[in-house]
Design a protein around this motif. Structure first.
Motif: not given
Length: 715
Positions: A612-625
């Motif tokens: 879930w850290c892996v998925l969460g980090y991708i989600g953070v990048l997508a949200c910032v973008c």
């Protein structure tokens, strides 16, 4: 009667039915009237008479002594038999002499069997009924007749046999469906009730302990009711009775099984029987009754009043009594014959003090193992439970009555009439019939229809991405490609190609390497892709804000800085994945709990936190973008790339937000399919939203592929 130095008594059932006198206690009752003459019993008496006469003629047995005899009719009725026994001891009538006035010359009585515990001087010349009961119990067990009925006569013979049979059947699994008793004084209505029980019962095997006398009228009523389909197990008292050998009995009694008394040879018996006729014994009423039974006529000199015609001399013997003259293998007659000789030898040994010369030869019997029935019925309360079922006893009913319940899934029974079902081991499951444990189906996302479909979609997506890459490479010097750093566009296309191809790692049987590769490859490639989009978003935002006076932000977002941003953002995901693989890497997992009938072969994530850290980090990048692109969506220009980035990130986030509940709730191989679908859907969303507008201009609207148009300055 015949006088002698020593007398032997004989009590035989010359008649098999009786009429009781009126017992109103107002006057002395008359004698019992006996009906239904039985030639077979009369032959027993003649056999006794023959044996006595033979012994009296011998010089080596009881020399200088004569045997006499007294023979009486028991009328197949215990009370009459008792009266006959008293008559043997005293005289033919009670009036002739006082009861038991004194000791007489009577030495023994030949008659029906008794109980030696009550009568210590009782000796047998035939086996005890207890052995017959044991044999019948073994017969029922041999043919697996576990549900039987019992019909008996109302006398000691029937009661003893029933008690013995019930005792022998204990613990054998054989149950008695009903116990019925034929009244000693035959009643038609009671017989119909018994027949009704037999016809309605599911027990198709009936054991009958009865004498020929009471059974004859019962079978007549039975045949009138036309009841068939019963397998009769006969006691020795009637199994060889000639009266039941007529053709009218065969449809109902054909196939009857029973144990007969041992047979033997009596020299001269047939010739002796032929000498007994009305001419030789004109005053003997029993001989006249014999003639009436054998030839259905009476001698002209007979005084009997039973409405039979006079004999003409042309009559033939009746079929049902044709066995009267068949002396090739007599049974009861032979035992009567042996009984007389046993008494004579005992008396001879007693008189001459020469013990050790027993009267019995070492004869053998038929081999019972070579006897087979010509019909075998099924007589059970409940049919046997086949493999795949277990027995469930019905409440309040005998153990023979049960229901057959299918084994639960995952359990089997491989034997008939299993009491319990056996559970299969962890890697096995029951087949559809519940008879065998078979290896569980191993389920994973293989190259079946679903796997091939996803494979084709992934390959098509990768090919489309490479095609876009080729177009961009060909038109790399045009404004549409060069705008906002073409290098980032190429990075995005390469990472999208890897995103499509990493979906292929999820298809096929999981292994240690594929489990580690699928999640790390997916997470790093998507992190690279989103990092590139983030860099492009920053460039777009900086390019338009740099036009303001005094703003020199672009010098901080040159190509080198953009590469550093992409590298750093991707490096964070690489560090997370490296830690994941080091501490608790994904591994193949055989899930036998989710679906008990299958083994779901999947990749366990190893560490849920890392996943879930892996998925969460991708989600953070997508949200910032998404946030940055949303801020730049209204900046001027005909080709504001921020709008397309905003829309692509919106689709990306929607896909992965929908993935979470679908991933958690999907069973088996569908869990992997959902993850592949999320990868492909988000990859297509990014490809189409980011590059379709540019491809459209490059290929279909080349006139708009100018710097002036893109900056919104063309007129």
């Amino acid at each position: 009667m015949a006088n002698g130095d020593f007398l032997i008594g004989g009590i035989f059932p010359f008649h098999y039915n009786q009429e009781m006198p009126d017992l109103n206690c107002t006057y002395r009752p008359g004698p019992v009237k006996c009906n239904g003459f039985d030639p077979r019993a009369f032959r027993w008496a003649l056999t006794m008479k023959l044996a006595v006469e033979e012994i009296n003629k011998r010089n080596d047995l009881l020399p200088n002594y004569n045997l006499g005899y007294k023979i009486f009719d028991s009328c197949a009725y215990p009370l009459t038999g008792q009266r006959s026994a008293v008559a043997v001891l005293n005289g033919p009538n009670e009036q002739e002499s006082p009861m038991c006035a004194g000791a007489g010359p009577l030495l023994a009585i030949i008659g029906e069997s008794g109980d030696r515990r009550e009568f210590p001087t009782f000796f047998r010349v035939i086996p005890s009924d207890a052995y017959q009961v044991k044999a019948i119990a073994k017969l029922l067990l041999h043919f697996n007749w576990t549900w039987v009925g019992v019909v008996r006569g109302d006398h000691e013979y029937g009661r003893f046999a029933l008690q013995g049979l019930l005792k022998e059947l204990e613990g054998t699994g054989i149950c008695v469906a009903y116990q019925e008793m034929i009244p000693l004084l035959y009643e038609h209505q009671r017989a119909l009730e018994i027949i009704r029980v037999m016809s309605h019962s599911t027990a198709r095997v009936v054991v009958v302990f009865s004498a020929e006398g009471e059974l004859t009228p019962f079978l007549r009523d039975y045949m009138e009711q036309n009841v068939t389909g019963i397998q009769w197990i006969a006691s020795e008292a009637w199994v060889t009775a000639s009266v039941f050998t007529g053709s009218e009995y065969y449809p109902f009694l054909g196939g009857t099984i029973g144990f007969g008394i041992r047979q033997g040879q009596i020299p001269g018996l047939r010739e002796y029987l032929t000498t007994v006729n009305p001419e030789s014994y004109p005053s003997n009423p029993l001989v006249h009754e014999l003639w009436g039974a054998l030839y259905d006529c009476l001698p002209s000199s007979s005084s009997l009043n039973n409405h039979l015609p006079s004999c003409t001399g042309q009559e033939t013997i009746r079929v049902q009594h044709s066995a009267y003259f068949n002396t090739s293998s007599p049974r009861i007659s032979y035992n009567v014959y042996k009984g007389v000789y046993a008494i004579a030898h005992s008396l001879h040994n007693l008189l001459h003090c020469t013990p050790g010369k027993g009267p019995f030869s070492n004869s053998t019997c038929a081999n019972i193992h070579n006897v087979y029935p010509w019909q075998v019925l099924v007589s059970v309360c409940s049919n046997s439970c086949t493999p795949g079922f277990r027995k469930a006893v019905r409440r309040g009913q005998p153990l023979c009555c049960f229901d057959c319940v299918p084994c639960d899934s995952g359990k089997i029974s491989n034997e008939t009439d299993s009491v319990e079902c056996m559970a299969c081991s962890e890697d096995y499951w029951s087949n559809d019939d519940g008879t065998v444990c078979i290896p569980k189906v191993v389920e994973f996302l293989s190259h079946d229809a679903m796997g091939l479909t996803l494979t084709v979609i992934a390959v098509v997506g990768a090919c489309l991405t490479l095609a876009v890459f080729a177009v961009f490479l060909y038109y790399r010097n045009t404004p549409v490609v060069r705008i906002n750093n073409s290098e980032l566009s190429f990075f995005i296309l390469l990472s999208l190609t890897l995103c499509f191809l990493c979906a292929l790692v999820f298809i096929g049987e999981p292994t240690s390497w594929s489990c580690m590769l699928r999640h790390t490859a997916f997470s790093i490639t998507f992190s690279l892709c989103i990092s590139c989009i983030l860099g492009k978003t920053l460039v777009v935002l900086a390019a338009f804000t740099a036009t303001r006076p005094g703003n020199n932000i672009m010098k901080w977002l040159g190509p080198t800085q953009q590469r550093i941003i992409i590298f750093c953002c991707t490096l964070v995901q690489v560090v997370i994945c490296t830690t994941w693989l080091t501490v608790s890497p994904p591994f193949p997992y055989r899930n036998t709990k989710y679906q008990q009938s299958k083994i779901i072969l999947d990749c366990s994530v190893g560490s849920d936190l890392a996943f879930w850290c892996v998925l969460g980090y991708i989600g953070v990048l997508a949200c910032v973008c998404f946030f940055l692109a949303f801020l730049a969506r209204k900046l001027p220009g005909n080709f504001n790339e921020a709008k397309y980035i905003t829309f692509s990130m919106l689709i990306f986030c929607a896909v992965w937000l929908a993935f979470v509940p679908a991933y958690v709730s999907s069973p088996g191989k569908f869990t992997t399919a959902v993850e592949i679908f999320a990868i492909l859907a988000s990859s297509f969303g990014l490809l189409l939203c980011l590059f379709t507008p540019k491809i459209y201009i490059i290929l279909l609207k080349p006139e708009k592929n100018t710097k002036q148009h893109l900056m919104g300055k063309d007129k």
